[in-house]
Design an enzyme around this catalytic site. Sequence first.
Site, PDB file in Angstrom:
ATOM      1  N   HIS A 238       0.809  -1.223   0.000  1.00  0.00           N
ATOM      2  CA  HIS A 238       0.000   0.000   0.000  1.00  0.00           C
ATOM      3  C   HIS A 238       0.847   1.280   0.000  1.00  0.00           C
ATOM      4  CE1 HIS A 238      -3.416  -2.622   0.829  1.00  0.00           C
ATOM      5  NE2 HIS A 238      -2.678  -3.183   1.772  1.00  0.00           N
TER       6      HIS A 238
HETATM    7  O1  RIB Z   1      -4.348  -0.038   5.043  1.00  0.00           O
HETATM    8  C1  RIB Z   1      -2.970  -0.051   4.750  1.00  0.00           C
HETATM    9  C2  RIB Z   1      -2.254   1.002   5.550  1.00  0.00           C
HETATM   10  O2  RIB Z   1      -2.387   0.745   6.942  1.00  0.00           O
HETATM   11  C3  RIB Z   1      -0.741   1.006   5.296  1.00  0.00           C
HETATM   12  O3  RIB Z   1      -0.240   2.287   5.509  1.00  0.00           O
HETATM   13  C4  RIB Z   1      -0.227   0.071   6.338  1.00  0.00           C
HETATM   14  O4  RIB Z   1       1.151   0.303   6.653  1.00  0.00           O
HETATM   15  C5  RIB Z   1      -1.101   0.442   7.498  1.00  0.00           C
HETATM   16  O5  RIB Z   1      -0.538   1.595   8.124  1.00  0.00           O
END
Ligand code: RIB
Length: 307
Positions: A238
């Site tokens: 992500h």
């Molecule tokens: O949903 C994904 C996000 O939440 C990313 O930033 C992961 O590292 C968590 O922080």
Amino acid sequence: MTQKVLFDTDPGCDDAVALALALASDEIEVVGVSTVAGNTTVANTTHNALAILELLDRTDVPVARGCAGPLCRDLETAEEIHGPEGITGNPPEPTSEPVSQHGVEFIRDRVREYGDDLTIVAIGPQTNLATAIAIDEDLPATVDDIYLMGGAALCPGNVTPAAEFNFYVDPEAVSRVFRGATPKVVGLDVTEAATIPVATIEELVAEDEPQRTLGAWLGYSEIDAIRDGALAGDQAIHDATVIVDILDDVLDYREVPVAVGTGDGPFRGAIAPDIDGATDDLPNTQVALDVDEATHRDRIVDGIRGL
Ligand code: RIB
Ligand code: CA
């Protein structure tokens, strides 16, 4: 010209990949890291940030410890995803310490120092950024860009049916950022589409360092588990999607009004983008809705192989 970037982050495996890609690129200068509670406690995210920089031989990058929890609710973490201390792969013990300044003041001062040369990349809960905007309302207009990794605009959430983790943990902070800035919102709509194949991750964990540890972070798992075939499917990295967009413009955005669900209940942390102009609200975000998956995948894999 290199882009100056400040990371506000809760490492976190995917945060670690994002930081590694930025540090490896000669198009980005990482001017600092502020840590926040999210994937794990702020003590762990701060330790993990220092350990990531240790692994990559970049202890020159200053780290400032930030907020220990959301603005007005208890902290909820995700060690079940990222490991008991919030990161897998056993990176080296840090030999450096965080700076004495609080992460929020660190953000404010870097903005004053770098002005519109600076891009803020906020890839954890928005607690630090919201507080920095609260103490310096000119901050959003001063910087070049603000990227948030978070939200599920037109797709299901990953922590509830409606909400993505970062926005779920501190929705009031998201609301404060949306009121003060016009951030680029990089959510699950694009990060879940731009995945890294299991086979590639399995190849990386069979290589030497730092590729082996980067492979563990790509898989959100320990190296041995990946070698034993533990990965069930391709992986969304992500936070790295934000850095790939800075480098390769892989995302298509829509400038729209977005409301965020605060308080408790099934819509906590959900976002409602007004895609079709159903309201008279003014746009307050640029929401990423499409991604060039092939370029995204190549940049991440080639970037890691090139470390
Ligand atoms: O949903 C994904 C996000 O939440 C990313 O930033 C992961 O590292 C968590 O922080
Ligand atoms: Ca994160």
